[in-house]
Design a protein around this motif. Structure first.
Motif, PDB file in Angstrom:
ATOM      1  N   ILE A 124       1.998  -4.418  -7.444  1.00  8.34           N
ATOM      2  CA  ILE A 124       2.252  -4.433  -5.997  1.00  8.34           C
ATOM      3  C   ILE A 124       3.426  -5.348  -5.682  1.00  8.34           C
ATOM      4  O   ILE A 124       3.422  -6.535  -6.028  1.00  8.34           O
ATOM      5  N   VAL A 130      -0.608   0.193   0.982  1.00  9.98           N
ATOM      6  CA  VAL A 130       0.555   0.324   0.097  1.00  9.98           C
ATOM      7  C   VAL A 130       1.133   1.733   0.154  1.00  9.98           C
ATOM      8  O   VAL A 130       0.456   2.692   0.531  1.00  9.98           O
ATOM      9  N   TYR A 145       4.042  -0.008  -6.488  1.00 10.19           N
ATOM     10  CA  TYR A 145       3.675   0.170  -5.086  1.00 10.19           C
ATOM     11  C   TYR A 145       4.297  -0.948  -4.254  1.00 10.19           C
ATOM     12  O   TYR A 145       4.560  -2.043  -4.764  1.00 10.19           O
ATOM     13  N   ALA A 162       3.659  -3.167  -0.667  1.00 16.43           N
ATOM     14  CA  ALA A 162       2.683  -3.502   0.364  1.00 16.43           C
ATOM     15  C   ALA A 162       3.316  -3.271   1.733  1.00 16.43           C
ATOM     16  O   ALA A 162       4.340  -3.872   2.056  1.00 16.43           O
ATOM     17  N   CYS A 220      -6.763  -1.081  -2.677  1.00 15.61           N
ATOM     18  CA  CYS A 220      -5.613  -0.722  -1.849  1.00 15.61           C
ATOM     19  C   CYS A 220      -5.800   0.678  -1.258  1.00 15.61           C
ATOM     20  O   CYS A 220      -6.419   1.542  -1.876  1.00 15.61           O
TER      21      CYS A 220
END
Length: 227
Positions: free
Chosen positions: A16, A49, A57, A59, A79
């Motif tokens: 992330i 995400v 990914y 956020a 997520c």
């Protein structure tokens, strides 16, 4: 593997990318980390995400949960995957209070102006202290807002307690304007008063008003409003 929008999945923290800086006090992060630990390591509120690669990914919202999970010693977080549309991101950020929709002051209704001002006046951090809600609302609503400059400096001429500096800056958090071009001939004294002396003299010259070059602002406004 591409994830379908709406999928609820667990991702490793290193998958992330936090694009926007997490502007949350470390005390809040520590408190969230404790809450996650007390919930047996589950972040019941997911990180929102979008997928940008096979195992990558970004956020879009709730990014501080990643920092809290890291503080709690987790390796994965739950997520919610959304699509890559700009409208989706704007909606998500508004719903998670990471972003506030701004109102075009040139076209805003009286009620929209009142609600926005009420929100700002009643905030804990309140530079608008002393500004009377109804007075400010009525004067702004009645003003020729469609011609105001993008700086919103015209607001300060309404004498409703909003001055340049902190008070004007906080209004820019909820208001913006896309000004219309001024008409060739203006006779509205209120609109003329909002113009600079240079602008007024230019108009007076175009309208062949005698002695305009030596006139003060009040005289220019009077002469132009009577033509």
């Amino acid at each position: 593997m591409n994830q379908e929008p709406g999928s609820l999945i667990q991702l490793y923290l290193e998958e992330i990318d936090i694009v926007d800086a997490v502007e949350v006090h470390e005390f809040v992060i520590a408190s969230a980390a404790t809450a996650i630990a007390n919930a047996k390591g589950r972040n019941w509120v997911p990180v929102i995400v979008k997928q940008v690669g096979a195992e990558a990914y970004e956020a879009i919202a709730n990014g501080f949960i990643v920092a809290a999970a890291e503080e709690a010693g987790l390796h994965k977080v739950w997520c919610l995957v959304v699509d890559g549309e700009d409208a989706t991101h704007t909606s998500v950020r508004a719903l998670t209070q990471a972003h506030i929709y701004k109102i075009n002051l040139a076209t805003a209704s009286r009620d929209q102006i009142k609600v926005a001002l009420d929100y700002l006046i009643n905030r804990t951090n309140n530079p608008l202290k002393g500004v009377k809600l109804l007075t400010a609302t009525e004067r702004i609503a009645a003003a020729p807002r469609q011609y105001w400059k993008e700086s919103l400096m015209d607001l300060t001429a309404l004498k409703c307690g909003i001055t340049k500096g902190a008070k004007l800056n906080i209004l820019k958090e909820v208001f913006y304007t896309v000004p219309e071009a001024l008409p060739d001939r203006i006779t509205d004294a209120a609109l003329l008063t909002g113009l600079t002396v240079t602008e007024l003299k230019k108009m007076a010259k175009e309208q062949a008003i005698e002695g305009y070059s030596k006139m003060k602002k009040a005289d220019l406004v009077k002469a132009l409003s009577q033509t």
